[in-house]
Design a protein around this motif. Structure first.
Motif, short mmCIF file in Angstrom:
data_model
loop_
_atom_site.label_atom_id
_atom_site.label_comp_id
_atom_site.label_asym_id
_atom_site.label_seq_id
_atom_site.Cartn_x
_atom_site.Cartn_y
_atom_site.Cartn_z
N THR A 197 0.81 -1.22 0.00
CA THR A 197 0.00 0.00 0.00
C THR A 197 0.85 1.27 0.00
OG1 THR A 197 -1.86 -1.13 1.03
CG2 THR A 197 -1.79 1.27 1.25
N ASP A 229 -8.46 -5.30 -5.06
CA ASP A 229 -9.24 -4.61 -4.03
C ASP A 229 -8.48 -3.41 -3.48
OD1 ASP A 229 -11.25 -6.45 -4.32
OD2 ASP A 229 -10.73 -7.62 -2.54
N GLU A 230 -7.18 -3.59 -3.23
CA GLU A 230 -6.40 -2.50 -2.64
C GLU A 230 -6.14 -1.38 -3.64
OE1 GLU A 230 -4.46 -0.72 0.74
OE2 GLU A 230 -6.16 -2.03 0.31
N ALA A 264 -8.11 -0.51 -6.12
CA ALA A 264 -9.36 0.22 -6.26
C ALA A 264 -9.57 1.16 -5.07
CB ALA A 264 -10.52 -0.77 -6.37
N ARG A 265 -9.24 0.70 -3.87
CA ARG A 265 -9.40 1.54 -2.68
C ARG A 265 -8.45 2.72 -2.71
NH1 ARG A 265 -7.33 2.93 1.87
NH2 ARG A 265 -5.42 1.76 1.50
N ILE A 266 -7.17 2.47 -3.09
CA ILE A 266 -6.17 3.53 -3.13
C ILE A 266 -6.58 4.61 -4.13
CG2 ILE A 266 -3.81 4.06 -3.84
CD1 ILE A 266 -2.99 1.33 -2.64
N ALA A 285 -9.57 5.30 -5.35
CA ALA A 285 -10.76 6.02 -4.88
C ALA A 285 -10.39 7.05 -3.82
CB ALA A 285 -11.78 5.02 -4.35
N GLN A 286 -9.50 6.68 -2.92
CA GLN A 286 -9.07 7.61 -1.87
C GLN A 286 -8.35 8.81 -2.47
OE1 GLN A 286 -6.44 5.83 1.07
NE2 GLN A 286 -5.47 7.80 1.48
N TYR A 308 -9.08 4.54 -12.50
CA TYR A 308 -8.83 3.12 -12.24
C TYR A 308 -9.53 2.29 -13.31
CZ TYR A 308 -9.08 -1.47 -9.96
OH TYR A 308 -9.01 -2.80 -9.69
#
Length: 395
Positions: free
Chosen positions: A252, A324-325, A327-329, A331-332, A342
């Motif tokens: 991350t 998953d990670e 996509a989260r990064i 979006a953040q 993304y």
């Protein structure tokens, strides 16, 4: 043997597109896809081999010639216990249209023993490629170099003068990824999925797909930062799993650091983060990827996942975890970076594709899959309202 009546044109770096550095060797010019300062920070033989393979690199020149010869010194790979690899393909285009192909016999040989992890180098001699019957009149000629063979350029001859073509007036797309972006088993240099997507979308490609080496290296991030581009994409994931070099705790912040570095040089350039395409052996099973010894015994190259799905609890990476990670990064970060986007790589190659076009060695797409991925990326990334839609490019 070359024709004595042809005109020899001294080769200079100005003839090359898609290379970030050009080394002058005892034989001629050796294109590189990483600059010298970045190569000096690398100690990995796989990356050294990958960056010297000229995926996306092409000669581009203006001429009235109908016959062109190019002397080259390739380095071919031989895998111990596996069938010989086909010779790399050189593709000649006239004003953007394919006109001819050629392969070079001979050259150096790099013998790779995947079970022992060793490399052996044997020197060879240059070869001459000849393209004749080109259309008469002034034109731009491009010779795309093999995406999977290190190639030293020795001499250029033609039956008319040649001069470097000016840079085209179109957006530059800078892309980084793994061997899949490098070209893996594409049919030729213009049909790797990035090259095909660039052609369909009318952009100028700089391909930093580095086989086995998309590992979030800081010197690669700095190279992306310092390279002029109007559009940038980074495809992250598969090499981190199949080399098993990182855990989620490190992944991350490494992704954040990689993107931060790119943004230092390209604060508002459209930046597309692409997650891995489907790879069934690593969807839920960590790496490393190891050669399947039973396949090698049959003279085939195939890979298998050597990890244990239970190891995900300890932070080992799988493709599912990485998607998953990522996509989260994204979006953040996108909350403060409206030009960050993304793309789920399974949109380029997913479950239905794996049934129809399975990965031949369990890791790499074949030629038909490269074509499908290139066409899909052109639609998904360059289409209306997409990350790279017309009019979005900015320096």
């Amino acid at each position: 043997m070359h024709t004595d009546s042809l005109i020899t044109t001294p080769l200079t770096p100005g003839f090359l597109r898609g290379a970030l550095d050009v080394e002058r060797t005892a034989h001629g010019l050796l294109p590189h896809r990483l600059p010298a300062w970045a190569r000096a920070q690398n100690t990995d033989g796989q990356l050294a081999m990958a960056e010297s393979q000229p995926s996306g690199v092409r000669l581009a020149f203006l001429t009235r010639a109908t016959t062109v010869e190019l002397d080259v010194l390739p380095t071919k790979r031989v895998y111990t216990g596996a069938p010989p690899r086909p010779d790399g393909v050189y593709e000649l285009l006239v004003d953007g249209r394919p006109v001819g192909q050629a392969t070079a016999e001979g050259g150096h040989t790099l013998t790779v023993d995947m079970t022992a992890g060793t490399f052996a180098f044997t020197q060879g001699a240059p070869a001459t490629l000849r393209f004749s019957g080109l259309p008469a009149g002034p034109k731009e000629v491009q010779i795309w170099l093999p995406h999977n063979e290190t190639t030293e350029l020795v001499a250029l001859r033609a039956d008319a003068p040649a001069e470097p073509a000016p840079a085209p007036d179109r957006p530059v797309w800078l892309h980084h990824g793994s061997s899949i972006s490098h070209g893996s088993d594409a049919a030729g240099p213009t049909s790797t999925w990035p090259a095909l997507a660039a052609s369909l979308s009318g952009v100028e490609l700089v391909n930093l797909g580095l086989g086995g080496s998309a590992l979030l290296d800081p010197f690669v991030a700095r190279t992306l930062r310092d390279t002029p581009a109007d559009l940038i994409s980074v495809k992250i994931g598969i090499n981190l799993v199949n080399t098993d070099v990182m855990r989620l705790r490190a992944f991350t912040p490494a992704v954040h650091g990689f993107l931060d570095t790119i943004r230092e040089g390209h604060p508002s350039t459209p930046l597309l983060v692409i997650s891995p395409i489907l790879c069934p052996i690593h969807e839920d099973t960590p790496g490393p990827s190891l050669p399947d010894l039973s396949a090698l015994a049959e003279g085939r190259i195939r890979f298998a996942a050597a990890g244990d799905p239970a190891e995900r609890a300890a932070g080992k990476l799988t493709l599912g975890v990485i998607r998953d990670e990522l996509a989260r990064i994204v979006a953040q970060r996108a909350a403060d970076d409206p030009h960050l986007h993304y793309l789920d790589g399974r949109g380029l190659y997913g479950e239905a594709d794996a049934v129809e076009l399975p990965l031949p060695d369990a890791l790499h797409p074949d030629a038909a899959t490269h074509r499908r991925m290139g066409e899909r990326f052109a639609a998904l990334a360059f289409g209306p309202d997409a990350a790279f839609a017309p009019g979005t490019a900015r320096a």
